[in-house]
Design a protein around this motif. Sequence first.
Motif, short mmCIF file in Angstrom:
data_model
loop_
_atom_site.label_atom_id
_atom_site.label_comp_id
_atom_site.label_asym_id
_atom_site.label_seq_id
_atom_site.Cartn_x
_atom_site.Cartn_y
_atom_site.Cartn_z
N LEU A 192 0.79 -1.23 0.00
CA LEU A 192 0.00 0.00 0.00
C LEU A 192 0.83 1.28 0.00
O LEU A 192 0.47 2.26 -0.68
CB LEU A 192 -0.98 0.00 1.18
N PRO A 193 1.94 1.36 0.74
CA PRO A 193 2.73 2.60 0.66
C PRO A 193 3.16 2.94 -0.76
O PRO A 193 3.17 4.11 -1.15
CB PRO A 193 3.93 2.29 1.56
N PHE A 194 3.51 1.93 -1.55
CA PHE A 194 3.83 2.16 -2.96
C PHE A 194 2.58 2.53 -3.75
O PHE A 194 2.59 3.45 -4.57
CB PHE A 194 4.46 0.91 -3.59
N LEU A 195 1.50 1.79 -3.53
CA LEU A 195 0.30 1.93 -4.35
C LEU A 195 -0.32 3.32 -4.22
O LEU A 195 -0.78 3.90 -5.21
CB LEU A 195 -0.72 0.85 -4.00
N VAL A 196 -0.35 3.86 -3.01
CA VAL A 196 -1.01 5.16 -2.83
C VAL A 196 -0.18 6.31 -3.43
O VAL A 196 -0.73 7.38 -3.71
CB VAL A 196 -1.29 5.43 -1.34
N GLN A 197 1.11 6.08 -3.64
CA GLN A 197 1.96 7.11 -4.24
C GLN A 197 2.15 6.93 -5.75
O GLN A 197 2.64 7.83 -6.42
CB GLN A 197 3.34 7.12 -3.57
N ALA A 198 1.75 5.79 -6.28
CA ALA A 198 1.97 5.51 -7.70
C ALA A 198 1.12 6.42 -8.59
O ALA A 198 0.01 6.81 -8.23
CB ALA A 198 1.65 4.04 -7.99
N ARG A 199 1.65 6.73 -9.76
CA ARG A 199 0.86 7.47 -10.74
C ARG A 199 -0.30 6.61 -11.23
O ARG A 199 -1.39 7.11 -11.49
CB ARG A 199 1.73 7.88 -11.93
N LYS A 200 -0.05 5.31 -11.37
CA LYS A 200 -1.10 4.39 -11.83
C LYS A 200 -0.84 3.01 -11.26
O LYS A 200 0.30 2.54 -11.22
CB LYS A 200 -1.14 4.33 -13.36
N VAL A 201 -1.92 2.36 -10.86
CA VAL A 201 -1.87 0.97 -10.40
C VAL A 201 -2.77 0.15 -11.31
O VAL A 201 -3.97 0.47 -11.47
CB VAL A 201 -2.34 0.84 -8.94
N VAL A 202 -2.22 -0.87 -11.94
CA VAL A 202 -2.99 -1.75 -12.81
C VAL A 202 -3.22 -3.07 -12.07
O VAL A 202 -2.27 -3.80 -11.78
CB VAL A 202 -2.27 -2.03 -14.14
N VAL A 203 -4.47 -3.35 -11.73
CA VAL A 203 -4.82 -4.64 -11.14
C VAL A 203 -5.06 -5.62 -12.29
O VAL A 203 -6.03 -5.50 -13.04
CB VAL A 203 -6.06 -4.53 -10.24
N PHE A 204 -4.16 -6.57 -12.43
CA PHE A 204 -4.16 -7.47 -13.58
C PHE A 204 -4.59 -8.86 -13.16
O PHE A 204 -3.99 -9.48 -12.27
CB PHE A 204 -2.76 -7.52 -14.19
N SER A 205 -5.63 -9.39 -13.80
CA SER A 205 -6.14 -10.73 -13.50
C SER A 205 -6.16 -11.58 -14.76
O SER A 205 -6.50 -11.08 -15.83
CB SER A 205 -7.57 -10.65 -12.94
N ILE A 206 -5.77 -12.83 -14.60
CA ILE A 206 -5.90 -13.80 -15.68
C ILE A 206 -7.07 -14.70 -15.33
O ILE A 206 -7.05 -15.40 -14.32
CB ILE A 206 -4.61 -14.64 -15.83
#
Length: 279
Positions: free
Chosen positions: A174-188
Motif C-alpha cells: 500500500l505505501p507504494f500503491l497510494v503514491q503511484a501514478r497508476k496501479v494496474v490490477v491485472f487478472s488472468i
Amino acid sequence: MDYQNILVHLDASKAMSQRVEAALYVSKRFNARLTGLFNVFQPAVEPLSMITKPPEYRYASEMLRAEYQEAEESMFRKALARTGIDGDWNFSRLPPNLVMPRAARLADLVIAGQYDQDDRESFIADQFIENLILSCGRPVLVVPYAGRFPEIGGTVCVAWDGSREASRAVHDALPFLVQARKVVVFSINASSAEIDAPRIDGSQIAAAVAQHGANVVIEEIDGVRDISNGNLLLSRAADFGADMIVMGCYGHARWRELFLGGVTRTILKSMTVPVLMSH
C-alpha cells in the motif's frame, strides 16, 4: 502509511550496486531508515575438505570474504552519507537462511537480489530468496540482477488472483500503491474447470485500494494456451509500462526442499523489474 525501517541484503555479487541504489531510492521516497546486512555464502568445513585442501586455501577464502565485507561497508556508508539517508551497517557470518529471515522480521520492508547463475558470488545459500520470502513474514522487494531502475513504483502492476497471498501482497504494498501514478490490477481469468470456489475479483480489490487514494485501473484477460501465466504477467507488465510488480508468493516446505508455484518460479527466474512478494 509508510515504510519506516528498511533492510537490504548486501553481498559480493556484481549486481550489488544496483540493489543498493534501489534501496536508497525507496528509503528516500519514504523517508525510511535503511540498514544494510552483509551476509554471504559460508562454506561448510568438512573433514574431507580439510584433508584434500591445504590450510592456506581456507585462509585465502576467509581473507577474500573479509576484503569483500570491508569494501561493501565502505561503499554502503558512503552511499548513506551521499544521500543523507539515516542508516546503519551490520554483518553476520552465520548461515544466511537463518540470519536473513530473522533480521527481516524486524523490518517493514526487505530488499534482496535475484539470483544470477552466471555470477558465483550471487549464490548465498540453497533457495535463499525463496526461503527468505516464505519464512520472514515481511514483504520482500526482489531487485533483478540485470538492468537499472531509476524509478520504482511509478506504475505498478498488481498480479491478482483473489488468494490470501495476493491480498497480503497488496496490503503490504500500500505505501507504494497510494503514491503511484497508476496501479494496474491485472487478472488472468481461470477456466471453469480450474475454479473450485468463488473468488474476490479484480474490481473488488481495486475498489479497496482506491479507498486509500490510489489511482487504480483494472485489466482482465483470459489465459493463453501457448504462454505460461508467469510469462504472460511479465509481458503485460511491460505493455503497461510497469516499473514494479506486486504479487503473492506461493509455496510450501517439504522436508528440506521448498516447492513453489509455477508463476512464482517463473517470476523469480525471469523478472525484468523489481517485484514485491509476500507470502
